[in-house]
Enzyme design. Structure first.
Site, PDB file in Angstrom:
ATOM      1  N   THR A 148       0.835  -1.056  -0.369  1.00 45.97           N
ATOM      2  CA  THR A 148      -0.261  -0.323   0.343  1.00 45.97           C
ATOM      3  C   THR A 148       0.656   0.981  -0.225  1.00 45.97           C
ATOM      4  O   THR A 148       0.467   1.912  -0.283  1.00 45.97           O
ATOM      5  CB  THR A 148      -0.693  -0.127   1.462  1.00 45.97           C
ATOM      6  OG1 THR A 148       0.143  -0.168   2.485  1.00 45.97           O
ATOM      7  CG2 THR A 148      -1.832  -1.502   1.102  1.00 45.97           C
TER       8      THR A 148
ATOM      9  N   ILE B  74      -5.204  14.038   2.555  1.00 46.50           N
ATOM     10  CA  ILE B  74      -4.277  13.019   1.826  1.00 46.50           C
ATOM     11  C   ILE B  74      -3.053  13.050   2.418  1.00 46.50           C
ATOM     12  O   ILE B  74      -2.275  14.538   1.896  1.00 46.50           O
ATOM     13  CB  ILE B  74      -4.436  12.780  -0.415  1.00 46.50           C
ATOM     14  CG1 ILE B  74      -5.887  13.227  -0.217  1.00 46.50           C
ATOM     15  CG2 ILE B  74      -3.638  12.178  -0.788  1.00 46.50           C
ATOM     16  CD1 ILE B  74      -6.277  11.434   0.115  1.00 46.50           C
TER      17      ILE B  74
ATOM     18  N   GLU C  51      -9.532   0.863   0.500  1.00 41.05           N
ATOM     19  CA  GLU C  51     -10.556   0.258  -0.221  1.00 41.05           C
ATOM     20  C   GLU C  51     -11.474   1.130  -1.102  1.00 41.05           C
ATOM     21  O   GLU C  51     -12.252   0.123  -2.020  1.00 41.05           O
ATOM     22  CB  GLU C  51     -11.055  -0.892   0.643  1.00 41.05           C
ATOM     23  CG  GLU C  51      -9.910  -1.870   1.608  1.00 41.05           C
ATOM     24  CD  GLU C  51     -10.350  -2.867   2.755  1.00 41.05           C
ATOM     25  OE1 GLU C  51     -10.349  -3.832   2.028  1.00 41.05           O
ATOM     26  OE2 GLU C  51     -11.316  -1.900   3.414  1.00 41.05           O
TER      27      GLU C  51
HETATM   28 MO1  MOS Z   1      -9.166  -6.081   3.592  1.00 39.53          MO
HETATM   29  S1  MOS Z   1     -10.976  -7.155   3.023  1.00 39.53           S
HETATM   30  O1  MOS Z   1     -10.398  -5.477   5.260  1.00 39.53           O
HETATM   31  O2  MOS Z   1      -8.068  -6.092   3.291  1.00 39.53           O
END
Ligand code: MOS
Length: 705
Positions: A463, A595, A671
């Site tokens: 990430t 951000i 997400e």
């Molecule tokens: Mo995400 S499905 O909360 O790793």
């Protein structure tokens, strides 16, 4: 004065980019260990029954085999809390088979090839029992379940409001079973030294692994250390703890030898959960101008026989629009499959499919532009709780994304827009994602040369944590980000939550900011006047380094409704002769607080958008109803978007400092990008073709007249 380099808000390159592309980054399965043995497990080939006999003779005699574990000789394991255990059923504990793909034997050999070969020689005889893997044919057996949210909610009188509504709509929407398919399959490497277990694991949650493995093996958690320096994607399948980790730890102890277990690609379809399919029943009542009067959303998903996993596929309906009467309800159907698990944008990402296609249908029924319909029903407060939103820049998102997309030039008539021999469709949807925050701790150390070490046990699953966390520390301390390094992914470091729920920036970031502020305060006490003299201040005080511990504890619930939001616009092209739907453009604008790094943030959202393209057009894991197994346990049959399926993805942010979500003002973005894209594409396909599809993914055959 110019802001310090690497301060919050700068689109800094990934600090770990070079390590990753040169192969220097060490993933769990790459960990070099002496005398390493290899484990391969054999999986049940039936969905329900009993093991009568496992013939091990050939495998036992195969070269290199060290031991074969079955339910007859695997030590008894204790139940562990689920979650963080992915499922309550512990592996190799009895002759019961409860899903196809369940481990029935673990072969350990000196090399991987020897273990694979021996595993191929094992044959099991079963007593097969009647089974069902199809939840859609058993909706009459839908059962109650609940986990971290309420399963049912009621606001106002939905029946009365529906009865009096001039416009009414009642439809069923479907999403498919989907699988996480990270580049790196789950892998674990277990070794014991002096009664102490170390696991190098591909995980999103080192403390969850420690808890489950310690419980299962009946040892104190202090005797388990779990590390995860890098993981090649997780998306939820590495969030909880699955049989392979427990098996590796237990077998390594029995053998007194380090042991590695790596899931095969096929095993990733049965051995770390999946996103459930859903049936979403949506009823809407509205005024003639599209203003909502009532909304009822009932959702059903499958789960295993032994766990009640609930996917909250109606949850978006609780919050998205200003509706005076709302009912939501969630049910599960127990079938002979493994336990599902969260997958990127769990709940909301699935929930917005039904709601947002239904809103598009309402827009056509009311003769109102789909964007205008969303604005007419804009929620200034959370309709279900009456609470204000901690921050919500969704109006700005609608405007920004619509302008960039050119939505004003849309001819609303289906089939009216063309690009050469192709029909062109424009569709849009709203996005909404829950905000999850976990307690976190961190340590910041100023070293003698003025460099900074950040320590936090959190995981890096791709990430950008190794970049944005140093940025946050650099920002607070006023030093260039290049002077900050981070140690993470280890249960011996300060404890944090799991890398899930898009929580890391808020949770770990806030703890790191706290530790950095405390370190800066200590330096000030020692007479420092700023970052330029940190090294000199330590030297003058006779210190080799200076450390400070920080923590962050999110408040429960609070007085705020906390979500992130987005507005997504998609363009599709559908050929006149062979109507293969292709996405040609996606523009999304997002409200996710402040951000921290626009570059990694954009990358996260784009990744999510690719998931949305998969949800709309490609991803589904059908099962053979007789064999009770997935038809395609590989990426040739389970389709994910390839580069050619992904057009230009434009990402815009409507930033706002959200002081309630975290002291940094940031919210989660991992997400959110995976929400809204699927229904926006489905709505664009309707606009292109006039064919309303309520069942994702959309396949070409559905568009053949
Ligand atoms: Mo995400 S499905 O909360 O790793």
């Amino acid at each position: 004065m110019a802001p310090p380099i690497g301060a919050i808000g700068v689109g800094h390159d990934r600090l770990d980019g070079r390590e990753k592309v040169t192969g220097a980054a060490c993933y769990a399965a790459d960990t070099p260990v002496e005398r390493l043995a290899h484990g391969v497990f054999v999986a049940a080939t039936i969905p329900r029954g009993r093991i009568l006999r496992i013939d091990l003779a050939l495998a036992d005699a195969a070269p290199g085999v060290l031991r074969i574990f079955t339910h007859e000789n695997m030590p008894r394991l204790r139940p562990a809390p689920s979650p963080p255990a992915g499922q309550s059923l512990m592996p190799l504990q009895s002759d019961r088979v409860a899903y196809e793909g369940q481990p029935i034997a673990l072969v350990v050999a000196a090399t991987l090839e020897q273990a694979q070969h021996a595993a191929s020689l094992i044959a099991a005889e079963y007593e097969r029992q009647p089974s069902s893997v199809d939840f859609r044919s058993r909706l009459d057996r839908a059962a109650e379940a609940s986990s971290f949210f309420e399963s049912d909610t009621h606001l106002g009188n939905v029946d009365a409001a529906l009865a009096g509504a001039p416009l009414r709509l009642a439809q069923r929407y479907r999403t498919a079973d989907r699988h996480h398919s990270p580049l790196e399959p789950s892998a674990t490497l277990a070794r014991w030294e002096n009664g102490m277990l170390t696991l190098d694991d591909a995980t999103q949650y080192v403390w969850g692994v420690r808890l489950v493995v310690a419980e299962a093996l009946g040892i104190p958690a202090e005797r388990v250390r779990v590390r995860s320096s890098y993981a090649g994607g997780g998306f939820g399948c590495k969030g909880y703890v699955w049989p392979h980790q427990v098996l590796a730890a237990a077998a390594a102890r029995e053998l007194d030898r380090p042991l590695k277990v790596v899931l095969t690609r096929a095993q990733t379809f049965t051995s770390h959960g999946y996103q459930t399919a859903s049936e979403q029943f949506v009823e809407i009542g509205a005024q003639r101008d599209g203003r909502l009067l009532a909304l009822r959303n009932t959702s059903v998903n499958p789960t295993s026989q032994f766990d009640a996993y609930l996917e909250y596929c109606a949850i978006g309906s609780r919050t998205m629009y200003a509706v005076p009467a709302i009912e939501t309800k969630h049910r599960v159907v127990h079938v002979d499959r493994g336990t599902p698990t969260p997958m990127r944008a769990p709940h909301d990402g699935v929930a917005m499919v039904g709601l947002e296609i239904a809103m598009d249908e309402l827009a056509y029924a009311a003769g109102v532009d789909p964007l205008e319909l969303r604005l007419r029903n804009y929620a200034e407060r959370d309709p279900s709780t009456g609470k204000p939103f901690s921050s919500k820049e969704l109006r700005a998102c609608y405007r920004l994304a619509a302008e960039r997309f050119g939505w004003g030039r849309r001819d609303p008539r289906p089939g009216s827009m063309r690009a050469r021999r192709q029909r062109m469709g424009w569709g849009m949807a709203s996005a909404l994602m829950g905000t999850f925050r976990f307690p976190a701790t961190a340590r910041v150390t100023i070293e003698g040369d003025g460099r900074v070490l950040v320590e936090a046990g959190t995981q890096e699953i791709g990430t950008g944590v190794r970049t944005i966390i140093p940025q946050i520390a650099a920002d607070v301390l006023g030093v260039p980000v290049e002077r900050v390094r981070i140690a993470l992914g280890d249960t011996t470091l300060p404890e944090t939550g799991g890398t899930f729920g898009s929580s890391t920036t808020m949770s770990v970031g806030s703890a790191v900011a706290d530790a950095a502020a405390k370190a800066a305060a200590k330096l000030t006490e020692l007479g420092s006047s700023g970052p330029g003299d940190y090294a000199a201040t330590l030297a003058a005080a006779g210190l080799t380094h200076l450390s400070a511990d920080g923590a962050w504890q999110p408040e429960e619930n609070g007085d705020w409704s906390m979500h992130t939001f987005g507005a997504v616009f998609a363009e599709v092209r559908v050929d006149e002769d062979l109507p293969v739907p292709r996405v040609s453009r996606v523009v999304g604008a997002y409200s996710a607080g402040r951000i921290i790094n626009p570059k990694t943030a954009r990358s996260q959202i784009q990744g999510g958008m690719v998931w949305g393209i998969g949800q709309a057009l490609l991803e589904e894991s059908p099962m053979d109803p007789v064999l009770g197994r997935y038809l395609s346990k590989n990426l040739a049959g389970y389709l994910v978007p390839a580069s050619a399926d992904v057009p230009e993805l434009e990402v815009l942010f409507a930033e706002a400092f959200d002081p309630h979500a975290s002291p940094l003002g940031a919210k989660g973005i991992g997400e959110l990008g995976a929400v809204g894209v699927g229904p926006a594409i489905a709505n664009a396909v309707f606009h292109a073709t006039g064919i309303r599809l309520r069942d994702l993914p959309i396949r070409t055959e559905m568009l053949l007249g």
